[in-house]
Design a protein around this motif. Structure first.
Motif, PDB file in Angstrom:
ATOM      1  N   ASP A  28      39.619  36.485  32.855  1.00 16.09           N
ATOM      2  CA  ASP A  28      39.140  35.567  31.819  1.00 16.09           C
ATOM      3  C   ASP A  28      38.252  36.343  30.855  1.00 16.09           C
ATOM      4  OD1 ASP A  28      37.685  33.308  30.423  1.00 16.09           O
ATOM      5  OD2 ASP A  28      38.836  32.136  31.878  1.00 16.09           O
ATOM      6  N   ASP A  29      38.317  35.993  29.577  1.00 17.29           N
ATOM      7  CA  ASP A  29      37.493  36.702  28.594  1.00 17.29           C
ATOM      8  C   ASP A  29      36.121  36.069  28.410  1.00 17.29           C
ATOM      9  OD1 ASP A  29      38.714  34.467  27.395  1.00 17.29           O
ATOM     10  OD2 ASP A  29      38.376  35.281  25.398  1.00 17.29           O
ATOM     11  N   ASP A  30      35.854  34.980  29.143  1.00 19.54           N
ATOM     12  CA  ASP A  30      34.553  34.321  29.090  1.00 19.54           C
ATOM     13  C   ASP A  30      33.684  34.862  30.230  1.00 19.54           C
ATOM     14  OD1 ASP A  30      32.354  32.631  29.339  1.00 19.54           O
ATOM     15  OD2 ASP A  30      33.475  30.845  28.763  1.00 19.54           O
ATOM     16  N   GLU A  52      38.940  41.274  31.987  1.00 23.14           N
ATOM     17  CA  GLU A  52      38.657  40.488  30.793  1.00 23.14           C
ATOM     18  C   GLU A  52      39.915  40.065  30.043  1.00 23.14           C
ATOM     19  OE1 GLU A  52      35.980  42.624  28.319  1.00 23.14           O
ATOM     20  OE2 GLU A  52      34.295  42.488  29.731  1.00 23.14           O
ATOM     21  N   ASN A  53      41.059  40.689  30.328  1.00 25.32           N
ATOM     22  CA  ASN A  53      42.296  40.320  29.660  1.00 25.32           C
ATOM     23  C   ASN A  53      43.489  40.832  30.460  1.00 25.32           C
ATOM     24  OD1 ASN A  53      42.982  43.131  28.697  1.00 25.32           O
ATOM     25  ND2 ASN A  53      41.031  42.829  27.600  1.00 25.32           N
ATOM     26  N   GLU A  56      43.910  44.786  30.860  1.00 22.71           N
ATOM     27  CA  GLU A  56      43.008  45.355  31.863  1.00 22.71           C
ATOM     28  C   GLU A  56      43.474  44.990  33.269  1.00 22.71           C
ATOM     29  OE1 GLU A  56      38.343  44.909  33.302  1.00 22.71           O
ATOM     30  OE2 GLU A  56      38.884  44.404  31.233  1.00 22.71           O
ATOM     31  N   CYS A  71      44.115  33.234  36.450  1.00 20.19           N
ATOM     32  CA  CYS A  71      44.190  33.820  35.117  1.00 20.19           C
ATOM     33  C   CYS A  71      44.009  32.777  34.015  1.00 20.19           C
ATOM     34  CB  CYS A  71      45.552  34.502  34.962  1.00 20.19           C
ATOM     35  SG  CYS A  71      45.809  35.331  33.392  1.00 20.19           S
ATOM     36  N   ASP A  72      43.192  33.114  33.021  1.00 20.25           N
ATOM     37  CA  ASP A  72      43.081  32.304  31.810  1.00 20.25           C
ATOM     38  C   ASP A  72      44.363  32.495  30.994  1.00 20.25           C
ATOM     39  OD1 ASP A  72      42.002  30.658  29.886  1.00 20.25           O
ATOM     40  OD2 ASP A  72      40.859  32.252  28.912  1.00 20.25           O
ATOM     41  N   MET A  75      43.619  34.771  25.780  1.00 16.09           N
ATOM     42  CA  MET A  75      42.726  35.931  25.886  1.00 16.09           C
ATOM     43  C   MET A  75      43.109  36.964  24.830  1.00 16.09           C
ATOM     44  SD  MET A  75      42.634  36.513  30.041  1.00 16.09           S
ATOM     45  CE  MET A  75      44.430  36.670  30.128  1.00 16.09           C
ATOM     46  N   PRO A  76      42.172  37.806  24.404  1.00 24.67           N
ATOM     47  CA  PRO A  76      42.491  38.892  23.475  1.00 24.67           C
ATOM     48  C   PRO A  76      43.254  40.008  24.183  1.00 24.67           C
ATOM     49  CG  PRO A  76      40.218  39.063  24.182  1.00 24.67           C
ATOM     50  CD  PRO A  76      40.743  37.770  24.752  1.00 24.67           C
ATOM     51  N   GLU A  77      43.776  40.948  23.422  1.00 25.62           N
ATOM     52  CA  GLU A  77      44.506  42.105  23.934  1.00 25.62           C
ATOM     53  C   GLU A  77      45.866  41.721  24.526  1.00 25.62           C
ATOM     54  OE1 GLU A  77      43.665  45.302  23.644  1.00 25.62           O
ATOM     55  OE2 GLU A  77      41.802  44.790  22.594  1.00 25.62           O
ATOM     56  N   ASP A  79      47.533  37.991  26.327  1.00 22.93           N
ATOM     57  CA  ASP A  79      47.269  36.645  26.847  1.00 22.93           C
ATOM     58  C   ASP A  79      47.902  36.456  28.224  1.00 22.93           C
ATOM     59  OD1 ASP A  79      49.989  36.132  26.486  1.00 22.93           O
ATOM     60  OD2 ASP A  79      49.705  34.947  24.673  1.00 22.93           O
TER      61      ASP A  79
END
Length: 227
Positions: A28-30, A52-53, A56, A71-72, A75-77, A79
């Protein structure tokens, strides 16, 4: 993290001993959500690695294989959709159960997430206890499948059905949810149909496959990787 992203709840005692510890990959990017969910899952006895994404997370998977991925979606990079597609393409990771966490709760969003390869789709805000329950259910399902394989599930002990069995698209959705351990009521809610309709689909599939009950249907679906 927004306070509404995860509902507050009282912590309970950890649910597993050290020798039963399962490893989770949380993406998650949060950073605030990562912190809260990681703390909660670790308190419940899980070992949690974070990313974070999706990009990664793929790097982490090259070095280590978790028992499950949480998983969210947005996300950036990279999704969640793209990440899960890549996870499902590799033989070394395509078996890992994936739980999507997303603020997008429309039925079309759920369907897209499941079609991309997620096993469970949960909408934020969510209750931590529900998250734990979904994680435990998915892990138990994986253990059942591994148990079938260790007992010869890939050969003579596999569930036998007529060779010409074909399922309708709706029946396939139903049996996939049956294999995840969902009750008819839960399946009806997931597919936005009546419980009677689900029962009818299950009955039709039992007739087609010559199987005796939902447990055998679930095993058949697991052995044939329908889920």
């Amino acid at each position: 993290m927004e306070k509404s992203a995860i509902s507050a709840t009282a912590m309970k005692e950890p649910s597993m001993s050290k020798d039963q510890t399962k490893r989770l990959l949380l993406i998650d990017d949060d950073p605030n959500l990562i912190l809260l969910v990681k703390d909660y899952l670790e308190f419940r006895g899980y070992q949690v690695t974070t990313a974070e994404n999706g990009r990664e997370a793929l790097d982490i998977l090259e070095q280590d294989t978790p028992d499950m991925i949480v998983c969210d979606v947005m996300m950036p990079e990279m999704d969640g959709y793209t990440f899960v597609e890549q996870v499902r393409q590799k033989e070394s990771t395509n078996w890992i159960p994936v739980l999507f966490l997303s603020a997008k709760g429309q039925s079309t969003d759920r369907v897209k997430g499941l079609n991309k390869g997620a096993d469970v789709y949960m909408v934020k805000p969510f209750e931590p206890e529900e998250l734990v329950a979904q994680v435990e259910s998915s892990l138990k399902q994986t253990m059942r499948y591994e148990g079938y394989k260790s007992k010869g599930g890939d050969s003579s002990s596999r569930i036998q059905v007529p060779y010409d069995v074909t399922l309708t698209p709706t029946e396939l959705k139903v049996v996939q949810l049956v294999s995840k351990g969902m009750a008819n009521r839960e399946i009806a809610e997931e597919l936005s149909v009546s419980q009677r309709t689900v029962e009818s689909h299950v009955s039709n599939m039992l007739g087609k496959t010559d199987l005796n009950n939902r447990t055998e249907l679930a095993r058949w679906a697991i052995e044939n990787k329908m889920s």
